[in-house]
Enzyme design. Structure first.
Site, PDB file in Angstrom:
ATOM      1  N   THR A 194       7.708   2.724  -0.802  1.00 22.15           N
ATOM      2  CA  THR A 194       7.741   1.448  -0.087  1.00 22.15           C
ATOM      3  C   THR A 194       8.557   0.419  -0.858  1.00 22.15           C
ATOM      4  O   THR A 194       8.429   0.306  -2.077  1.00 22.15           O
ATOM      5  CB  THR A 194       6.309   0.911   0.102  1.00 22.15           C
ATOM      6  OG1 THR A 194       5.539   1.895   0.797  1.00 22.15           O
ATOM      7  CG2 THR A 194       6.294  -0.379   0.895  1.00 22.15           C
TER       8      THR A 194
ATOM      9  N   ASN B 179      -2.120  -2.168   7.011  1.00 23.64           N
ATOM     10  CA  ASN B 179      -0.990  -1.607   6.271  1.00 23.64           C
ATOM     11  C   ASN B 179      -1.175  -0.145   5.883  1.00 23.64           C
ATOM     12  O   ASN B 179      -0.258   0.467   5.380  1.00 23.64           O
ATOM     13  CB  ASN B 179      -0.682  -2.444   5.030  1.00 23.64           C
ATOM     14  CG  ASN B 179      -1.732  -2.348   3.954  1.00 23.64           C
ATOM     15  OD1 ASN B 179      -2.726  -1.643   4.089  1.00 23.64           O
ATOM     16  ND2 ASN B 179      -1.539  -3.079   2.878  1.00 23.64           N
ATOM     17  N   ASP B 180      -2.336   0.432   6.101  1.00 19.64           N
ATOM     18  CA  ASP B 180      -2.575   1.815   5.715  1.00 19.64           C
ATOM     19  C   ASP B 180      -2.213   2.748   6.872  1.00 19.64           C
ATOM     20  O   ASP B 180      -3.016   3.516   7.358  1.00 19.64           O
ATOM     21  CB  ASP B 180      -4.026   2.012   5.299  1.00 19.64           C
ATOM     22  CG  ASP B 180      -4.237   3.310   4.558  1.00 19.64           C
ATOM     23  OD1 ASP B 180      -3.267   3.840   3.995  1.00 19.64           O
ATOM     24  OD2 ASP B 180      -5.377   3.813   4.557  1.00 19.64           O
ATOM     25  N   VAL B 181      -0.965   2.646   7.302  1.00 18.93           N
ATOM     26  CA  VAL B 181      -0.456   3.416   8.444  1.00 18.93           C
ATOM     27  C   VAL B 181       0.850   4.059   7.989  1.00 18.93           C
ATOM     28  O   VAL B 181       1.576   3.485   7.194  1.00 18.93           O
ATOM     29  CB  VAL B 181      -0.182   2.466   9.640  1.00 18.93           C
ATOM     30  CG1 VAL B 181       0.530   3.184  10.760  1.00 18.93           C
ATOM     31  CG2 VAL B 181      -1.475   1.857  10.138  1.00 18.93           C
TER      32      VAL B 181
ATOM     33  N   TYR C 205       6.692  10.265   4.625  1.00 15.72           N
ATOM     34  CA  TYR C 205       6.696   9.047   3.801  1.00 15.72           C
ATOM     35  C   TYR C 205       7.089   9.370   2.366  1.00 15.72           C
ATOM     36  O   TYR C 205       6.629  10.358   1.793  1.00 15.72           O
ATOM     37  CB  TYR C 205       5.300   8.407   3.821  1.00 15.72           C
ATOM     38  CG  TYR C 205       5.119   7.354   2.769  1.00 15.72           C
ATOM     39  CD1 TYR C 205       5.663   6.092   2.935  1.00 15.72           C
ATOM     40  CD2 TYR C 205       4.423   7.624   1.600  1.00 15.72           C
ATOM     41  CE1 TYR C 205       5.513   5.122   1.959  1.00 15.72           C
ATOM     42  CE2 TYR C 205       4.271   6.660   0.629  1.00 15.72           C
ATOM     43  CZ  TYR C 205       4.809   5.411   0.815  1.00 15.72           C
ATOM     44  OH  TYR C 205       4.662   4.450  -0.155  1.00 15.72           O
TER      45      TYR C 205
ATOM     46  N   TRP D 194       4.153   4.191   8.586  1.00 13.44           N
ATOM     47  CA  TRP D 194       5.128   3.429   9.363  1.00 13.44           C
ATOM     48  C   TRP D 194       6.398   4.223   9.609  1.00 13.44           C
ATOM     49  O   TRP D 194       7.287   3.766  10.313  1.00 13.44           O
ATOM     50  CB  TRP D 194       5.418   2.103   8.665  1.00 13.44           C
ATOM     51  CG  TRP D 194       4.209   1.237   8.641  1.00 13.44           C
ATOM     52  CD1 TRP D 194       3.332   1.099   7.622  1.00 13.44           C
ATOM     53  CD2 TRP D 194       3.712   0.409   9.692  1.00 13.44           C
ATOM     54  NE1 TRP D 194       2.322   0.236   7.966  1.00 13.44           N
ATOM     55  CE2 TRP D 194       2.536  -0.204   9.236  1.00 13.44           C
ATOM     56  CE3 TRP D 194       4.152   0.128  10.978  1.00 13.44           C
ATOM     57  CZ2 TRP D 194       1.799  -1.081  10.019  1.00 13.44           C
ATOM     58  CZ3 TRP D 194       3.422  -0.743  11.747  1.00 13.44           C
ATOM     59  CH2 TRP D 194       2.258  -1.335  11.267  1.00 13.44           C
TER      60      TRP D 194
ATOM     61  N   ASP E 236       0.873  -1.172   0.000  1.00  9.67           N
ATOM     62  CA  ASP E 236       0.000   0.000   0.000  1.00  9.67           C
ATOM     63  C   ASP E 236       0.908   1.219   0.000  1.00  9.67           C
ATOM     64  O   ASP E 236       1.401   1.630   1.043  1.00  9.67           O
ATOM     65  CB  ASP E 236      -0.903   0.004   1.233  1.00  9.67           C
ATOM     66  CG  ASP E 236      -1.861   1.186   1.231  1.00  9.67           C
ATOM     67  OD1 ASP E 236      -1.886   1.947   0.246  1.00  9.67           O
ATOM     68  OD2 ASP E 236      -2.585   1.352   2.230  1.00  9.67           O
TER      69      ASP E 236
ATOM     70  N   ASP F  96       8.505   1.137   4.583  1.00 13.99           N
ATOM     71  CA  ASP F  96       8.367   2.483   4.046  1.00 13.99           C
ATOM     72  C   ASP F  96       9.722   3.163   4.081  1.00 13.99           C
ATOM     73  O   ASP F  96      10.505   2.973   5.011  1.00 13.99           O
ATOM     74  CB  ASP F  96       7.367   3.292   4.873  1.00 13.99           C
ATOM     75  CG  ASP F  96       5.931   2.860   4.635  1.00 13.99           C
ATOM     76  OD1 ASP F  96       5.681   2.145   3.652  1.00 13.99           O
ATOM     77  OD2 ASP F  96       5.063   3.248   5.433  1.00 13.99           O
TER      78      ASP F  96
ATOM     79  N   TRP G  61       5.194  -3.791   8.022  1.00 13.72           N
ATOM     80  CA  TRP G  61       4.146  -4.806   8.033  1.00 13.72           C
ATOM     81  C   TRP G  61       4.598  -5.924   7.119  1.00 13.72           C
ATOM     82  O   TRP G  61       5.421  -5.725   6.221  1.00 13.72           O
ATOM     83  CB  TRP G  61       2.779  -4.257   7.645  1.00 13.72           C
ATOM     84  CG  TRP G  61       2.569  -3.954   6.193  1.00 13.72           C
ATOM     85  CD1 TRP G  61       1.952  -4.743   5.274  1.00 13.72           C
ATOM     86  CD2 TRP G  61       2.944  -2.756   5.497  1.00 13.72           C
ATOM     87  NE1 TRP G  61       1.935  -4.126   4.050  1.00 13.72           N
ATOM     88  CE2 TRP G  61       2.530  -2.900   4.154  1.00 13.72           C
ATOM     89  CE3 TRP G  61       3.580  -1.581   5.866  1.00 13.72           C
ATOM     90  CZ2 TRP G  61       2.739  -1.921   3.200  1.00 13.72           C
ATOM     91  CZ3 TRP G  61       3.782  -0.614   4.909  1.00 13.72           C
ATOM     92  CH2 TRP G  61       3.361  -0.788   3.602  1.00 13.72           C
TER      93      TRP G  61
END
Length: 185
Positions: free
Chosen positions: A175, A159-161, A172, A163, A87, A131, A112
């Site tokens: 990834t 996973n929509d955090v 960010y 990180w 993601d 990330d 994750w």
């Protein structure tokens, strides 16, 4: 001895006066509010701990697999098999590779993990999605496949955090997907 006794008496009386003064001006509710503020502030200061997502990774077996997935290891689109639970923006489109962050960024301290099926050899692999942090979002090759993702109210399995929150810079960029092992059957 009398000198020491006078010092101890002074400390006792001073402590008693300060305690009584504080008790007369501060309510229990305001004291609880202050303690709560300290606890909340401390939660933001403490580093974020990693999560054990092995049970969720195992539950996501065969996620994203299939004969339609790309077999090209240089793939920069979401159909490549190791991107089954990604993601974010692919670092392979942003100056990095599938496994390395672009220059000027650092990998997130927490990640994750997803389980992806490689159609070339028929095996399931644990893939760590890291990330890359420190630069603004890449904006290219966005993938949101989410195979095996769990609800957002369970942060360790979602996973929509961002990180990057545990890094020095929480900005960010993209990834990477690093194979960390073979899933046991």
């Amino acid at each position: 001895m009398k000198f020491l006794q006078r010092i101890l008496d002074f400390i006792d009386s001073f402590t008693e006066r300060r305690s009584r003064s504080l008790a007369s001006t501060v309510s229990r509710r305001s004291a609880l509010v202050r303690v709560g503020r300290v606890m909340v502030a401390g939660a933001f200061v403490l580093p974020v701990l990693p999560f054990d997502r092995t049970s969720q990774a195992f539950a996501a077996t065969h996620g994203g697999g299939g004969d339609g997935k790309k077999k090209d290891p240089t793939a920069t689109d979401c159909d490549y098999w190791r991107y089954c639970a990604v993601d974010g923006f692919l670092c392979s489109c942003c100056g990095g590779s599938q496994t390395t962050c672009p220059p000027g960024t650092t990998p997130s301290k927490v990640t994750w993990v997803g389980t992806c099926h490689n159609p070339a050899d028929g095996r399931d692999y644990l893939v760590s999605y890291n990330d890359c942090c420190g630069r603004t979002s890449c904006g290219r090759c966005f993938c949101n496949t989410n195979d095996g993702d769990r609800p957002g109210y369970r942060m360790g399995v979602h996973n929509d955090v961002n990180w990057c929150m545990a890094n020095d810079s929480s900005v960010y960029h993209c990834t990477v997907s690093v194979i960390v092992g073979v899933a046991e059957q």
